[in-house]
Every structure is written in structure tokens, then in C-alpha cells.
Scaffold this motif. Sequence first.
Motif, short mmCIF file in Angstrom:
data_model
loop_
_atom_site.label_atom_id
_atom_site.label_comp_id
_atom_site.label_asym_id
_atom_site.label_seq_id
_atom_site.Cartn_x
_atom_site.Cartn_y
_atom_site.Cartn_z
N ASN A 1 1.05 -1.40 -0.29
CA ASN A 1 -0.09 0.28 0.18
C ASN A 1 0.72 1.37 -0.39
O ASN A 1 1.67 1.38 1.00
N SER A 2 1.05 2.09 -1.08
CA SER A 2 1.23 2.88 -1.23
C SER A 2 0.50 4.12 -1.16
O SER A 2 1.17 5.60 -1.91
N PHE A 3 0.20 4.16 -0.76
CA PHE A 3 -0.83 5.40 -0.52
C PHE A 3 -0.70 6.10 1.08
O PHE A 3 -0.35 5.68 2.35
N SER A 4 -0.73 7.39 1.13
CA SER A 4 -0.35 8.50 2.38
C SER A 4 -1.17 7.21 3.94
O SER A 4 -2.17 7.30 3.77
N TYR A 5 -0.65 7.99 5.17
CA TYR A 5 -0.89 7.22 6.28
C TYR A 5 -1.21 8.37 7.20
O TYR A 5 -1.41 8.34 8.47
N HIS A 6 -0.67 9.85 6.70
CA HIS A 6 -0.82 10.60 7.59
C HIS A 6 -1.80 11.74 7.00
O HIS A 6 -1.57 11.45 5.70
N LEU A 7 -1.99 12.26 7.91
CA LEU A 7 -3.11 13.73 7.45
C LEU A 7 -4.05 12.87 6.61
O LEU A 7 -5.55 13.66 7.43
N THR A 8 -4.21 12.65 4.70
CA THR A 8 -5.50 12.21 4.77
C THR A 8 -5.27 10.67 5.03
O THR A 8 -4.91 9.20 5.50
N PRO A 9 -6.70 10.11 4.66
CA PRO A 9 -7.31 8.74 4.60
C PRO A 9 -6.84 7.78 4.08
O PRO A 9 -7.14 6.83 4.19
N ALA A 10 -6.13 8.15 2.93
CA ALA A 10 -6.30 7.67 1.21
C ALA A 10 -5.32 6.27 1.99
O ALA A 10 -5.71 4.90 1.71
N GLY A 11 -4.59 6.03 2.82
CA GLY A 11 -3.91 5.06 3.73
C GLY A 11 -4.90 4.31 4.31
O GLY A 11 -4.81 2.68 3.78
N SER A 12 -5.18 4.73 4.62
CA SER A 12 -6.25 4.14 5.85
C SER A 12 -7.50 2.76 4.64
O SER A 12 -8.04 1.87 5.39
N MET A 13 -8.09 4.37 4.28
CA MET A 13 -9.06 3.68 3.18
C MET A 13 -8.27 2.29 2.06
O MET A 13 -9.55 1.16 2.29
N MET A 14 -7.55 2.12 1.59
CA MET A 14 -6.81 1.00 1.03
C MET A 14 -6.68 0.21 2.13
O MET A 14 -7.11 -0.98 2.21
N GLU A 15 -6.01 0.59 3.73
CA GLU A 15 -5.79 -0.63 4.14
C GLU A 15 -6.94 -1.80 4.69
O GLU A 15 -7.13 -2.49 4.86
N THR A 16 -7.68 -0.97 5.39
CA THR A 16 -9.47 -1.58 4.87
C THR A 16 -9.96 -2.67 4.74
O THR A 16 -10.27 -3.20 4.92
N GLY A 17 -10.30 -1.49 3.03
CA GLY A 17 -10.86 -2.40 2.65
C GLY A 17 -10.01 -3.86 2.17
O GLY A 17 -10.70 -4.70 2.18
N ALA A 18 -8.36 -3.92 1.95
CA ALA A 18 -7.47 -4.64 1.51
C ALA A 18 -8.03 -5.78 2.79
O ALA A 18 -8.20 -7.12 3.27
N HIS A 19 -7.81 -5.42 4.27
CA HIS A 19 -8.23 -6.73 5.20
C HIS A 19 -9.29 -7.03 5.12
O HIS A 19 -9.30 -8.22 5.49
N ALA A 20 -10.64 -6.47 4.64
CA ALA A 20 -11.82 -7.41 4.83
C ALA A 20 -11.95 -8.10 3.94
O ALA A 20 -12.94 -8.76 3.82
N VAL A 21 -10.99 -7.75 3.09
CA VAL A 21 -11.02 -9.21 2.10
C VAL A 21 -10.55 -10.37 2.07
O VAL A 21 -10.31 -11.26 1.88
N GLY A 22 -8.87 -9.61 3.16
CA GLY A 22 -8.81 -10.95 3.38
C GLY A 22 -7.58 -10.86 3.39
O GLY A 22 -6.51 -11.95 3.70
N CYS A 23 -6.45 -9.79 3.02
CA CYS A 23 -5.14 -9.37 2.45
C CYS A 23 -4.33 -9.16 3.83
O CYS A 23 -4.94 -8.58 4.77
N THR A 24 -2.81 -9.25 4.17
CA THR A 24 -2.15 -8.68 4.46
C THR A 24 -1.31 -7.24 4.40
O THR A 24 -1.14 -7.48 2.49
N VAL A 25 -1.28 -6.61 4.48
CA VAL A 25 -1.01 -4.93 4.05
C VAL A 25 0.71 -5.00 4.53
O VAL A 25 0.89 -5.44 5.30
N PHE A 26 1.59 -4.53 3.50
CA PHE A 26 2.19 -3.43 4.03
C PHE A 26 2.19 -2.17 4.25
O PHE A 26 2.41 -1.45 2.75
N PRO A 27 2.20 -1.63 5.01
CA PRO A 27 1.93 0.19 4.94
C PRO A 27 3.21 0.69 4.45
O PRO A 27 3.98 1.34 5.02
N GLY A 28 3.55 1.02 2.58
CA GLY A 28 4.79 1.56 2.31
C GLY A 28 4.26 2.93 2.63
O GLY A 28 5.73 3.56 2.46
#
Length: 422
Positions: free
Chosen positions: A139-166
Motif C-alpha cells: 500500500n503506497s497511499f499516504s498514512y498521515h493526515l489524509t485517509p487514503a492509506g487507511s481507506m485502502m488498508e481497511t478494504g484490503a483487510h476486509a478481503v483478507g489480505c495482509t498489508v505492507f504500509p509503504g
Amino acid sequence: MNDSAEFYDALETRDPQQREEALLQALPKQVAHAQRSTTAWARRLAGIDPRELTSRAALARLPVTRKHDLAEEQKAHRASDPFGGFAAIGWRAMRASGALRVFQSPGGLYEPEGGMPDYWRIARAVYAAGFRRGDLAHNSFSYHLTPAGSMMETGAHAVGCTVFPGGVGNTELQLQAMLDLRPDGYLGTPSFLKILLDKADAMGRALPHLRKALVSGEAFPPSLRQAFAARGIDGYQCYATADVGLIAYETAAREGLVLDEQVIVEIVRPGTGDPVPDGEVGEVVVTTLNPDYPLVRFGTGDLSAVLPGRCPTGRTNTRIRGWMGRADQTTKVRGMFVHPSQVADVLARHPELRRARLVVSGAVAQDRMTLHAEVEGAPEGLALRVAETVREITKLRCEVQLVSPGTLPNDGKVIEDARRYD
């Protein structure tokens, strides 16, 4: 969710009439909840009886709320409520159901992320892009200030993926992580994926394990999609915002974007709240069914249009053409701001006009306005009357050219700045 299934859930293939009925049954409850649970919606929807909101026509009579409205309310009430009274959750007055995260979206707006799984509803897009349980997603979306990183991470988690927070930046470190961990897929902007791939080429390294990508946040042109495909990466895009979460997502059909199942989307004429006919380009307006952050007729400022027919994959929801530009075409002419809503006012005063496009031309300091308006059989003197209306509304002189219906391009532009600055 069946990991081997083509669809994320049964909602994607339900009968369109059943979907519409479900959305319209949920709408009055959501509006009543917004009025009851938030101060901003109580003010903005004062006098509205939610029980009467049983059709899209009834919904279209409600005001459109845009990002600048959220900003003004937040600024006015920041000391008491950083969300400006639009959120039904918070960390002060409602600690029991408080926000788990607070983000700052582009434009300096503060927005909550509540505790519901897949809060931003991105899982549907992640699944459509081919991600499955057990995949590692970089996951190469931003994890600070904006929600983009969290948006993708929580979606991937719901599918059952493991996420590397790049996150963003640190190209060398992120590429090294990809080489070491061998992720199955990428989440992020398409431009950063290209940077990573180009860097790998420069180092003489390959990423053969990377087979899928879900991109967002910027344009994803066919040339870039083809470049990824040439490297064995199947890239898909989704349309989401920091305000409403997922709006629409791409499927294997590659024919437009399918709407999410938990939003009511309208396409309206820029500068107004009036829905346009299917196929005509206009502003995307979204009503969410999120109880934590209920946005009712939220104007995204983005342009798109409804595509006819159903998705060839079997998904039955409405499709849109994707992002087609910005609806806020406000421009300055001879020191005066001219807004799309003013063009809409001209049309409202002259109902015989069908569509209009205000073209600003000329060289520097020689601004010239021309209103091109479609009309069927123009009455005598109409152009002069319309010109007088434009001057009354904008305080600027304007020429008027009346044209036949269907003459103006279907691109959503209400104001076109064609001036020369060379």
C-alpha cells in the motif's frame, strides 16, 4: 464472501429494481438520522419531512452540500465540534461511539473514521481488482493526515489480505521491500507504481510476483494501463473521495466504473442541483448511507456521466464513465468572478434555452464573453434579451450566439476559458 467467486457479494448482481427500492427505503431513515443526530444537517434540512423522500425526484429537491459548505461550518464551529456538526460521532460529546481516527482531507477539512469494518467500503473495489484472501498488498497511499492509506488498508483487510504500509516516498526503501517480500499486488497511485517499476529497471531487478494493482487518486490513462500489462500487472482503478469513500470501481469488462452498493449517485448540471438526463455530463452528487458521517446530496465537484446498459461481467448496478474533470469552472473576467451557478440562473430565466456554455476568449486584458445557447426555433429578439439577463446577473457585457439543439459538446463544461496568455 467466497474467495473463488467472481463477485464480492450477492448485492452486485441483484435485480436493479430491488436495489433501487432498497436504496429509497434506506434514504428516509438516513435523512431522519442525520437531522436527529447532527446539528449541521438539522439546520440544513430544517422543514424537510424524511417520510416524503420516497423517490429520486423528491431527493433532487434537497439542497446540494459542497466541500466549501463543510469548510465554512467547520471553521465556524471548530471550538465546539471540529467536524462542523456533520458527523454523528466524535471523541468529545459521544465518547461511547467516538471516532477511531480523524483525518485531514485535501482543503483542510477534518473527517472521522468510525469503527465499522471496511469503513470506506473499498473492499468491493479491491476484490474486483483481483485481490484475494492470503494476498500481500503493498500500500503506497499516504498514512498521515489524509485517509487514503487507511481507506485502502481497511478494504484490503476486509478481503483478507495482509498489508505492507509503504506510504508515500522513500522509493528505494519501498522497492527493496517489494523485492524482499514479493507482494502479490499494489495499492496506490498509478504514477508511483510507474516510478517503482522504472527504478527496478534501472537497478536491473524484476518484480515478477507483482500481478495486480488497484490505483486511484489520479488519472489512469490507457497508455499506462498497457505499460503495466506489458509487465504482467493487471491494473484497475477506483473512484473514491476522502468525504464519501468508494463511489465506483472498475471491473474486468473495462467499460466504465460500476457504482458502489451503499451510495445514491446523481449527475447534476454544474452550478445547480438539477439532475441531467442519462448520458449527459454533469457533477457527481452522492448521498451516503454511512450512519457515522451522513452526507446528503454531497457535491463532489467531479464531472462524469451515466453509461447505458449493464456491465458485461454481470454486475447490475449503474455505470458511470469515470472522472471527467472538475465541475467548478469559476473564472475571473475583467476582475469579476463568473460562476457556473450564474449560467444556470440565465437558463432558469429563459426556459426556452436547453443548454448553454459561456466561452471567455481574447488576449490578456481583452476578455470577451460569448454565451452559446441551444434553442429550438429562436423567437425574435431572444439573443438580445438573454444578453441583457447575462449582464444583469454577472455585471459584465456578453455576446449571445443561439445554436441548434445538440450543437454544444457533451463534456460538462458550463464555462470555458479559451483566452490566450502568450
